[in-house]
Design a protein around this motif. Structure first.
Motif, mmCIF file in Angstrom:
data_model
loop_
_atom_site.group_PDB
_atom_site.id
_atom_site.type_symbol
_atom_site.label_atom_id
_atom_site.label_comp_id
_atom_site.label_asym_id
_atom_site.label_seq_id
_atom_site.Cartn_x
_atom_site.Cartn_y
_atom_site.Cartn_z
ATOM 1 N N GLY A 95 0.807 -1.212 0.000
ATOM 2 C CA GLY A 95 0.000 0.000 0.000
ATOM 3 C C GLY A 95 0.843 1.266 0.000
ATOM 4 N N MET A 96 2.004 1.227 0.660
ATOM 5 C CA MET A 96 2.886 2.388 0.694
ATOM 6 C C MET A 96 3.351 2.770 -0.701
ATOM 7 S SD MET A 96 4.524 4.752 2.423
ATOM 8 C CE MET A 96 4.978 4.416 4.142
ATOM 9 N N ILE A 101 2.523 6.055 -5.919
ATOM 10 C CA ILE A 101 2.029 6.239 -7.292
ATOM 11 C C ILE A 101 0.795 7.133 -7.292
ATOM 12 C CG2 ILE A 101 1.097 5.071 -9.326
ATOM 13 C CD1 ILE A 101 4.049 4.493 -8.917
ATOM 14 N N ASP A 102 -0.156 6.855 -6.424
ATOM 15 C CA ASP A 102 -1.404 7.617 -6.386
ATOM 16 C C ASP A 102 -1.161 9.100 -6.138
ATOM 17 O OD1 ASP A 102 -2.871 5.312 -6.758
ATOM 18 O OD2 ASP A 102 -3.416 5.085 -4.644
ATOM 19 N N GLN A 152 3.887 -7.717 -13.427
ATOM 20 C CA GLN A 152 4.267 -7.475 -14.824
ATOM 21 C C GLN A 152 3.137 -6.811 -15.607
ATOM 22 O OE1 GLN A 152 7.426 -8.324 -16.354
ATOM 23 N NE2 GLN A 152 6.566 -6.884 -17.828
ATOM 24 N N LYS A 153 1.940 -7.341 -15.500
ATOM 25 C CA LYS A 153 0.850 -6.882 -16.360
ATOM 26 C C LYS A 153 0.261 -5.543 -15.927
ATOM 27 C CE LYS A 153 -0.694 -11.381 -18.087
ATOM 28 N NZ LYS A 153 -1.835 -12.323 -18.189
ATOM 29 N N ILE A 154 0.228 -5.275 -14.632
ATOM 30 C CA ILE A 154 -0.392 -4.041 -14.148
ATOM 31 C C ILE A 154 0.657 -2.985 -13.808
ATOM 32 C CG2 ILE A 154 -1.921 -2.995 -12.436
ATOM 33 C CD1 ILE A 154 -3.294 -4.946 -14.359
ATOM 34 N N PHE A 155 1.547 -3.292 -12.857
ATOM 35 C CA PHE A 155 2.493 -2.281 -12.397
ATOM 36 C C PHE A 155 3.463 -1.854 -13.500
ATOM 37 C CE2 PHE A 155 6.456 -1.096 -10.037
ATOM 38 C CZ PHE A 155 5.966 0.100 -9.525
ATOM 39 N N GLN A 162 2.236 3.905 -18.727
ATOM 40 C CA GLN A 162 1.386 5.093 -18.836
ATOM 41 C C GLN A 162 2.107 6.352 -18.367
ATOM 42 O OE1 GLN A 162 -2.073 3.586 -16.624
ATOM 43 N NE2 GLN A 162 -3.317 3.974 -18.434
ATOM 44 N N LEU A 163 3.065 6.189 -17.472
ATOM 45 C CA LEU A 163 3.831 7.329 -16.983
ATOM 46 C C LEU A 163 4.987 7.701 -17.914
ATOM 47 C CD1 LEU A 163 3.910 6.354 -13.209
ATOM 48 C CD2 LEU A 163 2.728 8.329 -14.204
#
Length: 198
Positions: A95-96, A101-102, A152-155, A162-163
């Motif tokens: 979560g940290m 990222i958030d 791999q697929k999300i992060f 996207q960044l």
């Protein structure tokens, strides 16, 4: 030729952890090879990984009232490459790190991304390469095959891309609770070797 600057984002609260051993070896290796690095130690910095009402109000203006967010943004924009050192908790990043990222990835020109009609356009194209070094109690094959391969697929393939971070490699040390000293040493050597390839 100007020396490249590497940004390390470290996410673990326990100084006796294997993640901390990875960080220590990376720092020593980069220093020994004359590579400049900066460190973001999320727990050590006492980063607050959540929005309050004022921070969220400022989000769409690309602003913040958190001095750590300002510092982190400057570091992200001036580095040439980035290394993440983090455990995998419950099949994903902690979560940290998700809060980093958030909260830090601000929308707006000259920040980390802009939003277009067709999606997100990343601005962190200065980060030419990324390495994601993780540890887990589950075997690596389990993450890749049985649990959806979220790192791999999300992060990596979604969030980092996207960044604007187009080239990223993930190296996981799975089944760490039962790892031998030889296996731990081999992983540390892998991290050291990869950290020089920017």
């Amino acid at each position: 030729m100007q020396s490249k600057s590497i940004l390390i984002v470290y996410c673990h609260p326990y100084p006796q952890s294997f993640n901390h051993a990875i960080l220590t070896h990376l720092e020593k290796n980069l220093t020994n090879h004359g590579l400049h690095y900066q460190l973001i130690d999320l727990y050590g910095d006492h980063f607050q990984p959540f929005y309050d009402a004022e921070e969220l109000r400022l989000f769409h203006q690309g602003q913040t009232h958190d001095p750590l967010v300002k510092r982190y943004l400057d570091q992200l924009k001036t580095a040439d490459g980035i290394i993440f050192v983090t455990p995998i908790w419950w099949n994903s990043i902690p979560g940290m790190l998700k809060g980093f990222i958030d909260k830090v990835m601000k929308e707006g020109d000259g920040l980390t991304h802009t939003v277009t009609r067709t999606g997100i356009s990343g601005c962190l194209t200065n980060l030419k390469h990324a390495y994601v070094f993780t540890t887990s109690t589950s075997p690596t094959f389990w993450f890749r095959i049985a649990s959806g391969n979220g790192i791999q697929k999300i992060f990596i393939n979604k969030t980092l891309e996207q960044l604007g971070i187009r080239k990223a490699k993930w190296y996981n040390f799975g089944n760490i609770s039962h790892a031998t000293k030889k296996q731990r040493t081999h992983y540390l050597m892998t991290c050291q070797e990869r950290s020089l390839h920017f």
